[in-house]
Write a protein that holds these residues in place. Structure first.
Motif, PDB file in Angstrom:
ATOM      1  N   ALA A 178       0.819  -1.189   0.067  1.00 49.17           N
ATOM      2  CA  ALA A 178       0.107  -0.173   0.092  1.00 49.17           C
ATOM      3  C   ALA A 178       0.827   1.264   0.132  1.00 49.17           C
ATOM      4  N   ARG A 179       1.898   1.205   0.816  1.00 49.07           N
ATOM      5  CA  ARG A 179       2.760   2.652   0.941  1.00 49.07           C
ATOM      6  C   ARG A 179       3.681   2.663  -0.210  1.00 49.07           C
ATOM      7  N   ASN A 180       3.646   1.527  -1.245  1.00 50.04           N
ATOM      8  CA  ASN A 180       4.501   1.832  -2.676  1.00 50.04           C
ATOM      9  C   ASN A 180       3.362   1.834  -3.630  1.00 50.04           C
ATOM     10  N   GLY A 181       2.203   1.866  -3.494  1.00 45.90           N
ATOM     11  CA  GLY A 181       1.006   2.031  -4.360  1.00 45.90           C
ATOM     12  C   GLY A 181       1.049   1.001  -5.290  1.00 45.90           C
ATOM     13  N   LEU A 182       1.360  -0.501  -4.774  1.00 42.71           N
ATOM     14  CA  LEU A 182       1.191  -1.689  -5.392  1.00 42.71           C
ATOM     15  C   LEU A 182      -0.204  -2.105  -5.164  1.00 42.71           C
ATOM     16  N   THR A 183      -0.891  -2.845  -5.876  1.00 50.63           N
ATOM     17  CA  THR A 183      -2.286  -3.564  -5.564  1.00 50.63           C
ATOM     18  C   THR A 183      -2.182  -5.009  -5.722  1.00 50.63           C
ATOM     19  N   GLY A 184      -1.062  -5.765  -6.258  1.00 52.72           N
ATOM     20  CA  GLY A 184      -1.115  -6.914  -6.342  1.00 52.72           C
ATOM     21  C   GLY A 184      -0.413  -7.610  -5.056  1.00 52.72           C
ATOM     22  N   LEU A 185      -1.079  -8.638  -4.508  1.00 54.60           N
ATOM     23  CA  LEU A 185      -0.823  -9.476  -3.435  1.00 54.60           C
ATOM     24  C   LEU A 185      -0.932 -11.067  -3.574  1.00 54.60           C
ATOM     25  N   SER A 186       0.320 -11.518  -3.718  1.00 54.61           N
ATOM     26  CA  SER A 186       0.202 -13.049  -4.006  1.00 54.61           C
ATOM     27  C   SER A 186       0.679 -13.458  -2.730  1.00 54.61           C
ATOM     28  N   MET A 187      -0.511 -14.014  -1.960  1.00 56.43           N
ATOM     29  CA  MET A 187      -0.165 -14.760  -0.679  1.00 56.43           C
ATOM     30  C   MET A 187      -1.377 -15.540  -0.321  1.00 56.43           C
ATOM     31  N   GLY A 188      -1.315 -16.571   0.506  1.00 55.97           N
ATOM     32  CA  GLY A 188      -2.256 -17.621   0.878  1.00 55.97           C
ATOM     33  C   GLY A 188      -1.952 -18.870  -0.092  1.00 55.97           C
ATOM     34  N   MET A 189      -2.020 -19.938   0.746  1.00 56.36           N
ATOM     35  CA  MET A 189      -1.879 -21.302   0.108  1.00 56.36           C
ATOM     36  C   MET A 189      -2.895 -22.300   0.824  1.00 56.36           C
ATOM     37  N   SER A 190      -2.961 -23.442   0.483  1.00 61.48           N
ATOM     38  CA  SER A 190      -4.076 -24.382   0.942  1.00 61.48           C
ATOM     39  C   SER A 190      -4.479 -24.360   2.128  1.00 61.48           C
ATOM     40  N   GLY A 191      -3.693 -23.912   3.189  1.00 55.96           N
ATOM     41  CA  GLY A 191      -4.191 -24.036   4.554  1.00 55.96           C
ATOM     42  C   GLY A 191      -4.572 -22.694   5.206  1.00 55.96           C
ATOM     43  N   ASP A 192      -4.405 -21.606   4.368  1.00 58.40           N
ATOM     44  CA  ASP A 192      -4.781 -20.403   4.686  1.00 58.40           C
ATOM     45  C   ASP A 192      -5.034 -19.131   3.842  1.00 58.40           C
ATOM     46  N   PHE A 193      -5.766 -19.759   2.746  1.00 60.32           N
ATOM     47  CA  PHE A 193      -6.201 -18.912   1.559  1.00 60.32           C
ATOM     48  C   PHE A 193      -7.253 -17.976   1.783  1.00 60.32           C
ATOM     49  N   GLU A 194      -8.230 -18.450   2.817  1.00 61.94           N
ATOM     50  CA  GLU A 194      -9.218 -17.554   3.060  1.00 61.94           C
ATOM     51  C   GLU A 194      -8.835 -16.332   4.041  1.00 61.94           C
ATOM     52  N   GLN A 195      -7.498 -16.801   4.800  1.00 58.15           N
ATOM     53  CA  GLN A 195      -7.309 -15.416   5.720  1.00 58.15           C
ATOM     54  C   GLN A 195      -6.689 -14.468   4.807  1.00 58.15           C
ATOM     55  N   ALA A 196      -5.939 -15.145   3.610  1.00 64.98           N
ATOM     56  CA  ALA A 196      -5.157 -14.262   2.821  1.00 64.98           C
ATOM     57  C   ALA A 196      -5.977 -13.413   1.982  1.00 64.98           C
ATOM     58  N   VAL A 197      -6.998 -13.912   1.563  1.00 62.07           N
ATOM     59  CA  VAL A 197      -8.150 -13.037   0.730  1.00 62.07           C
ATOM     60  C   VAL A 197      -8.652 -12.061   1.568  1.00 62.07           C
ATOM     61  N   ALA A 198      -8.822 -12.437   2.948  1.00 63.84           N
ATOM     62  CA  ALA A 198      -9.665 -11.368   3.750  1.00 63.84           C
ATOM     63  C   ALA A 198      -8.921 -10.187   3.922  1.00 63.84           C
ATOM     64  N   LEU A 199      -7.598 -10.412   3.659  1.00 63.45           N
ATOM     65  CA  LEU A 199      -6.478  -9.328   3.968  1.00 63.45           C
ATOM     66  C   LEU A 199      -6.009  -8.758   2.566  1.00 63.45           C
ATOM     67  N   GLY A 200      -6.721  -8.959   1.514  1.00 62.95           N
ATOM     68  CA  GLY A 200      -6.380  -8.288   0.407  1.00 62.95           C
ATOM     69  C   GLY A 200      -5.671  -9.151  -0.454  1.00 62.95           C
ATOM     70  N   ALA A 201      -5.545 -10.439  -0.654  1.00 64.66           N
ATOM     71  CA  ALA A 201      -4.654 -11.175  -1.719  1.00 64.66           C
ATOM     72  C   ALA A 201      -5.573 -10.849  -2.833  1.00 64.66           C
ATOM     73  N   THR A 202      -4.596 -10.784  -3.988  1.00 62.60           N
ATOM     74  CA  THR A 202      -5.341 -10.898  -5.360  1.00 62.60           C
ATOM     75  C   THR A 202      -4.916 -12.235  -5.997  1.00 62.60           C
ATOM     76  N   HIS A 203      -3.900 -12.821  -5.678  1.00 58.20           N
ATOM     77  CA  HIS A 203      -3.554 -13.935  -6.213  1.00 58.20           C
ATOM     78  C   HIS A 203      -3.382 -15.069  -4.891  1.00 58.20           C
ATOM     79  N   VAL A 204      -4.266 -16.295  -4.918  1.00 56.85           N
ATOM     80  CA  VAL A 204      -3.728 -17.487  -4.026  1.00 56.85           C
ATOM     81  C   VAL A 204      -3.334 -18.651  -4.650  1.00 56.85           C
ATOM     82  N   ARG A 205      -2.172 -19.292  -3.902  1.00 57.16           N
ATOM     83  CA  ARG A 205      -1.245 -20.150  -4.622  1.00 57.16           C
ATOM     84  C   ARG A 205      -1.915 -21.534  -3.966  1.00 57.16           C
TER      85      ARG A 205
END
Length: 215
Positions: A178-205
């Protein structure tokens, strides 16, 4: 879980948190999976896949592309400098840009071939010495360096430490982006992808939840 179960859970997590579910991309992580499992997911209509190793991707995806249109391949594992050209020719995105030498190599080859995949900088949010990624304290400067090279930087990626609460790392990554003006967030895997989406993930692996345990 079935592919539809996962997409439903992603959509619900996004709706509950506020983002548009269509803004979240599910990357099916097919590393070390047998071809029949990958083909089954392709036949269900999914087209976005992730591979850790360039060599494995090179042996797998040209053949699948002969049979299926619109495959969107993401390199999500550590990338050696001598594999950069091959990765750039194979993939539509690279999620593991983690050091200046790699960024300059990508920029040089992009000039030579006239194109470049979308790029994500990997941030070592847990500051783990055995793990790839730029340190959080060095992320702002490296983001500026990648931008100065004229590269198509889309966002940031992280892999939280297995023994720590992943949401803390997802929140840190989102703050740096956010502080660098980037919108892409690749975060979250099989065990935690819902938490990642809740915190703004745009790509879950997501790998094992789609394909089952690796052989």
């Amino acid at each position: 879980m079935s592919l539809s179960d996962i997409t439903t859970r992603i959509a619900k997590a996004a709706t509950d948190a506020g983002p548009d579910p269509s803004d979240v991309t599910l990357i099916a992580v097919s590393k070390m999976q047998p071809d029949d499992r990958v083909r089954a997911v392709l036949e269900q209509g999914h087209r976005v896949f992730g591979e850790n190793r360039v060599q494995e991707a090179a042996g797998k995806w040209p053949g699948f592309r002969e049979d299926f249109d619109g495959i969107d391949l993401h390199i999500i594992g550590p990338l050696q400098s001598n594999k950069v050209r091959q990765a750039m020719e194979l993939a539509q995105a690279i999620h593991s840009v983690d050091r200046p030498k790699l960024a300059t190599t990508i920029a040089r080859i992009a000039d030579e071939i006239g194109s470049c995949p979308d790029l994500f900088i990997q941030v070592n949010t847990g500051e783990e010495p055995q793990k790839a990624g730029i340190l959080p304290t060095e992320a702002d400067a490296f983001i500026a360096e990648v931008r100065d090279l004229g590269l198509p930087l889309k966002g940031l990626m992280c892999i939280p430490p297995v023994e720590e609460t992943p949401s803390l790392h997802f929140a840190l990554l989102a703050k740096i982006a956010a502080r660098n003006g980037l919108t892409g967030l690749s975060m979250g895997m099989s065990g935690d992808f819902e938490q990642a989406v809740a915190l703004g993930a745009t790509h879950v692996r997501v790998g094992s939840a789609i394909f089952g345990a690796r052989d």
